[in-house]
Design a protein around this motif. Structure first.
Motif, PDB file in Angstrom:
ATOM      1  N   ALA A  56       0.825  -1.206   0.000  1.00 27.50           N
ATOM      2  CA  ALA A  56       0.000   0.000   0.000  1.00 27.50           C
ATOM      3  C   ALA A  56       0.860   1.257   0.000  1.00 27.50           C
ATOM      4  CB  ALA A  56      -0.917  -0.001   1.208  1.00 27.50           C
ATOM      5  N   THR A  57       0.471   2.227  -0.807  1.00 29.16           N
ATOM      6  CA  THR A  57       1.103   3.543  -0.802  1.00 29.16           C
ATOM      7  C   THR A  57       0.422   4.413   0.249  1.00 29.16           C
ATOM      8  OG1 THR A  57       1.690   3.407  -3.142  1.00 29.16           O
ATOM      9  CG2 THR A  57       1.579   5.603  -2.167  1.00 29.16           C
ATOM     10  N   VAL A  58       1.197   4.982   1.142  1.00 31.31           N
ATOM     11  CA  VAL A  58       0.666   5.791   2.232  1.00 31.31           C
ATOM     12  C   VAL A  58       1.341   7.161   2.214  1.00 31.31           C
ATOM     13  CG1 VAL A  58       0.340   5.959   4.730  1.00 31.31           C
ATOM     14  CG2 VAL A  58       0.272   3.719   3.614  1.00 31.31           C
ATOM     15  N   ALA A  59       0.567   8.204   2.037  1.00 34.35           N
ATOM     16  CA  ALA A  59       1.086   9.577   2.005  1.00 34.35           C
ATOM     17  C   ALA A  59       2.254   9.697   1.027  1.00 34.35           C
ATOM     18  CB  ALA A  59       1.493  10.021   3.403  1.00 34.35           C
ATOM     19  N   GLY A  60       2.119   9.036  -0.116  1.00 34.84           N
ATOM     20  CA  GLY A  60       3.135   9.106  -1.152  1.00 34.84           C
ATOM     21  C   GLY A  60       4.282   8.139  -0.977  1.00 34.84           C
ATOM     22  N   LYS A  61       4.309   7.394   0.112  1.00 26.16           N
ATOM     23  CA  LYS A  61       5.382   6.436   0.376  1.00 26.16           C
ATOM     24  C   LYS A  61       4.985   5.067  -0.179  1.00 26.16           C
ATOM     25  CE  LYS A  61       7.629   9.554   2.754  1.00 26.16           C
ATOM     26  NZ  LYS A  61       8.873  10.170   2.233  1.00 26.16           N
ATOM     27  N   LYS A  62       5.654   4.659  -1.244  1.00 27.48           N
ATOM     28  CA  LYS A  62       5.304   3.407  -1.892  1.00 27.48           C
ATOM     29  C   LYS A  62       5.697   2.214  -1.033  1.00 27.48           C
ATOM     30  CE  LYS A  62       5.641   5.195  -6.619  1.00 27.48           C
ATOM     31  NZ  LYS A  62       6.297   5.043  -7.942  1.00 27.48           N
ATOM     32  N   GLU A  63       4.813   1.222  -1.034  1.00 24.41           N
ATOM     33  CA  GLU A  63       5.023  -0.029  -0.309  1.00 24.41           C
ATOM     34  C   GLU A  63       5.263   0.217   1.187  1.00 24.41           C
ATOM     35  OE1 GLU A  63       8.052  -2.078  -2.684  1.00 24.41           O
ATOM     36  OE2 GLU A  63       6.401  -3.148  -3.640  1.00 24.41           O
ATOM     37  N   ALA A  64       4.646   1.265   1.709  1.00 26.26           N
ATOM     38  CA  ALA A  64       4.701   1.482   3.157  1.00 26.26           C
ATOM     39  C   ALA A  64       3.868   0.435   3.879  1.00 26.26           C
ATOM     40  CB  ALA A  64       4.211   2.889   3.498  1.00 26.26           C
ATOM     41  N   GLY A  65       2.702   0.102   3.298  1.00 24.78           N
ATOM     42  CA  GLY A  65       1.877  -0.962   3.844  1.00 24.78           C
ATOM     43  C   GLY A  65       0.726  -0.468   4.706  1.00 24.78           C
ATOM     44  N   ALA A  66      -0.325  -1.288   4.785  1.00 23.60           N
ATOM     45  CA  ALA A  66      -1.524  -0.932   5.536  1.00 23.60           C
ATOM     46  C   ALA A  66      -2.289  -2.183   5.927  1.00 23.60           C
ATOM     47  CB  ALA A  66      -2.420  -0.009   4.712  1.00 23.60           C
ATOM     48  N   VAL A  67      -3.208  -1.998   6.870  1.00 22.77           N
ATOM     49  CA  VAL A  67      -4.125  -3.046   7.313  1.00 22.77           C
ATOM     50  C   VAL A  67      -5.536  -2.478   7.252  1.00 22.77           C
ATOM     51  CG1 VAL A  67      -4.904  -4.438   9.280  1.00 22.77           C
ATOM     52  CG2 VAL A  67      -2.453  -4.201   8.803  1.00 22.77           C
ATOM     53  N   VAL A  68      -6.472  -3.252   6.712  1.00 18.48           N
ATOM     54  CA  VAL A  68      -7.883  -2.886   6.702  1.00 18.48           C
ATOM     55  C   VAL A  68      -8.639  -3.888   7.561  1.00 18.48           C
ATOM     56  CG1 VAL A  68      -9.973  -2.608   5.309  1.00 18.48           C
ATOM     57  CG2 VAL A  68      -7.765  -1.842   4.412  1.00 18.48           C
ATOM     58  N   VAL A  69      -9.503  -3.408   8.442  1.00 18.38           N
ATOM     59  CA  VAL A  69     -10.356  -4.277   9.249  1.00 18.38           C
ATOM     60  C   VAL A  69     -11.805  -4.028   8.867  1.00 18.38           C
ATOM     61  CG1 VAL A  69     -11.103  -4.941  11.559  1.00 18.38           C
ATOM     62  CG2 VAL A  69      -8.713  -4.305  11.165  1.00 18.38           C
ATOM     63  N   VAL A  70     -12.496  -5.078   8.430  1.00 20.93           N
ATOM     64  CA  VAL A  70     -13.926  -5.016   8.153  1.00 20.93           C
ATOM     65  C   VAL A  70     -14.610  -5.624   9.368  1.00 20.93           C
ATOM     66  CG1 VAL A  70     -15.765  -5.599   6.529  1.00 20.93           C
ATOM     67  CG2 VAL A  70     -13.403  -5.351   5.702  1.00 20.93           C
ATOM     68  N   TRP A  71     -15.411  -4.822  10.049  1.00 25.16           N
ATOM     69  CA  TRP A  71     -15.924  -5.224  11.358  1.00 25.16           C
ATOM     70  C   TRP A  71     -17.083  -6.209  11.228  1.00 25.16           C
ATOM     71  CZ3 TRP A  71     -12.865  -4.173  15.276  1.00 25.16           C
ATOM     72  CH2 TRP A  71     -11.915  -3.162  15.097  1.00 25.16           C
ATOM     73  N   GLY A  72     -17.066  -7.201  12.103  1.00 28.09           N
ATOM     74  CA  GLY A  72     -18.047  -8.268  12.068  1.00 28.09           C
ATOM     75  C   GLY A  72     -19.391  -7.857  12.636  1.00 28.09           C
ATOM     76  N   THR A  73     -20.434  -8.497  12.129  1.00 30.05           N
ATOM     77  CA  THR A  73     -21.803  -8.308  12.617  1.00 30.05           C
ATOM     78  C   THR A  73     -22.467  -9.677  12.649  1.00 30.05           C
ATOM     79  OG1 THR A  73     -22.895  -8.056  10.458  1.00 30.05           O
ATOM     80  CG2 THR A  73     -21.853  -6.094  11.400  1.00 30.05           C
ATOM     81  N   ALA A  74     -23.746  -9.721  13.030  1.00 31.27           N
ATOM     82  CA  ALA A  74     -24.486 -10.980  13.051  1.00 31.27           C
ATOM     83  C   ALA A  74     -24.623 -11.568  11.654  1.00 31.27           C
ATOM     84  CB  ALA A  74     -25.864 -10.764  13.663  1.00 31.27           C
ATOM     85  N   HIS A  75     -24.445 -10.740  10.644  1.00 27.57           N
ATOM     86  CA  HIS A  75     -24.572 -11.195   9.259  1.00 27.57           C
ATOM     87  C   HIS A  75     -23.220 -11.304   8.561  1.00 27.57           C
ATOM     88  CE1 HIS A  75     -28.854 -10.603   9.764  1.00 27.57           C
ATOM     89  NE2 HIS A  75     -28.628  -9.369  10.172  1.00 27.57           N
ATOM     90  N   GLY A  76     -22.144 -11.221   9.336  1.00 23.56           N
ATOM     91  CA  GLY A  76     -20.817 -11.293   8.753  1.00 23.56           C
ATOM     92  C   GLY A  76     -20.173  -9.925   8.656  1.00 23.56           C
TER      93      GLY A  76
END
Length: 472
Positions: A56-76
């Protein structure tokens, strides 16, 4: 063990972000429940879906990296409720820099045993001028992952620290420990780990009997019946020019040197290998399943049955030529590129999802990719009732005619997100920016009612691809 853990060596590449995005917080009950699920980061009783992207590019820094969390619910997992975390996120240690590769590997575990799942995130490219490579613990709380503490190598300074990690109580003291491998060393960092950055003592387990080990990946789980977590290091023994797995049995004195040395296919390092530990026949012993995407014709999965002394040294192999397994072995299939284990049909036995990202779909859809699910049972894994899932599966969104080089199955995950006793199948087609979420049923995953996650649906902008490094 509540979660089966899996590892893979080839790291997927994709671009998540053009710049750091502020994380979203998700409300949870006032008091968190016991951390029944290692990936329930806000303590609301539902698993959350974490995605890592080392490029992931972060603030113009290539391959800086990131994590995305998709929050769980009763339906996934709900794509409308997500957090994006980088080293530029407030309260997360470090600063996003070019080639940090933050998010290369992500491993959920309740590291400080406070009832909230935490996320161990590697950044093998992190460089502070003296040490190279770190892992960061993102601490769970009722507001989600709101704090991150970084830990660096306890010894070597430029050795590829945190190339891979595994978490478990390997010392039988009630405190989770972390095994972190480098290009040449196997470090055990003892707990307790704290938000202030303290931890227990560290030890280096390599060399073993004078062998020159080049570790590639590490996987943990409960193999023996003594209740203590064990782990296996898979890699290359340059002294004998062979690939091997070294099994370490956990205990009160700390992990003991390998009782078992298991021969693995190939003789030049474990390229595109993956592994998980799960009790496929429910005999009380964890079995070691290893995928070898480049072994033989089109790849293979080998399962080493668990015993009181560790995994057996003679494994059972599964390929697309195995009776009942869909498909035909072809040189570029990459069967076994990634693996994950959980019970997909509610019969009580873990099943095994096998990524086949090089699979040709239809007449000429080259590397469109697929996922094969092998069934567990009283006799262990079998090809019987195995099923293949791809964009030609009814209900799975996508046109097979547009799937050239999609690489569906390059990363796979089985987890029960809706708590119905049947694991859902999550599979990435990282090259074209898609993440497929297939519900679990009494007959296993189904395309009916499946969900497609894209960078757009996650609010990440108009991109051709996004992170597909699924949790270990």
């Amino acid at each position: 063990m509540g979660d089966t853990l899996r590892k893979r060596t080839s790291l997927l590449t994709a671009a998540l972000l053009a710049s750091g995005l502020a994380p979203l917080t998700v409300a949870a009950p006032a008091s968190a429940a016991t951390a029944k699920y290692a990936d329930d980061f806000n303590g609301d009783g539902y698993r959350d879906l974490a995605l890592g992207d080392r490029t992931a590019t972060v603030a113009g820094k290539k391959e800086a990296g990131a994590v995305v969390v998709v929050w769980g619910t009763a339906h996934g997992p709900d794509p409308a409720k997500r957090s994006v975390i980088t080293q530029n996120t407030p309260y997360i240690a470090g600063t996003a820099e070019t080639n940090d590769f933050f998010g290369a590997k992500i491993t959920p575990a309740d590291v400080n045993e406070d009832g909230y799942g935490d996320l161990v995130v590697t950044a093998p490219g992190e460089d502070d001028g003296s040490y190279r490579g770190t892992f960061t613990i993102l601490w769970g709380s009722k507001s989600g992952l709101t704090q991150g503490t970084s830990f660096r190598s306890p010894g070597c300074k430029a050795c590829g620290f945190a190339k891979d990690v595994a978490v478990g109580d390997f010392t039988a003291d009630g405190k989770p420990d972390v095994v972190a491998i480098t290009d040449d060393y196997i470090y055990v960092l003892r707990g307790p780990f704290t938000k202030s950055g303290s931890r227990g003592p560290a030890s280096n387990l390599d060399p073993i009997d004078g062998e020159d080990i080049k570790p590639d990946l590490v996987v943990s789980g409960k193999v023996t019946k003594d209740g203590t977590a064990d782990f296996a290091v898979l890699g290359y023994d340059s002294g004998t020019w062979t690939n091997r797995a070294w099994f370490y049995r956990g205990g009160s004195g700390g992990p003991v040197k390998p009782l078992r040395k298991i021969g693995l296919p190939g003789d030049s390092g474990l390229v595109d290998a993956s592994a998980t530990i799960a009790d496929f026949d429910k005999d009380g012993y964890g079995d070691l399943a290893v995928g070898f995407a480049r072994a033989g014709r089109g790849g293979t999965v080998r399962v080493f049955k668990g015993t009181s002394q560790g995994p057996g040294t003679t494994g059972t192999s599964f390929t697309q030529a195995t009776t009942g397994v869909p498909g035909t072995p072809e040189s570029a299939d990459s069967f076994g590129y990634d693996v994950s284990a959980a019970d997909t049909n509610g019969d009580g036995y873990p099943d095994l999802a096998v990524g086949v990202p090089g699979e040709v779909i239809g007449d000429n859809m080259f590397r469109a990719g697929a996922v094969t699910v092998l069934r567990g049972g009283s006799s262990g894994l079998t090809g019987k009732n195995a099923r293949q899932y791809d964009t030609g599966t009814p209900g799975v969104e996508g046109d097979p005619a547009d799937e050239n080089d999609a690489w569906l199955g390059a990363s796979v995950l089985l987890r029960d997100f809706d708590r119905d006793g049947r694991a859902e199948l999550v599979a990435s087609a990282w090259e074209i920016g898609r993440l497929h979420f297939l519900p679990g049923t009494a007959s296993g995953p189904t395309g009916t009612g499946s969900t497609l996650f894209t960078p757009q649906s996650l609010g990440l902008g108009d991109r051709s691809s996004f992170g597909a490094a699924l949790p270990d």
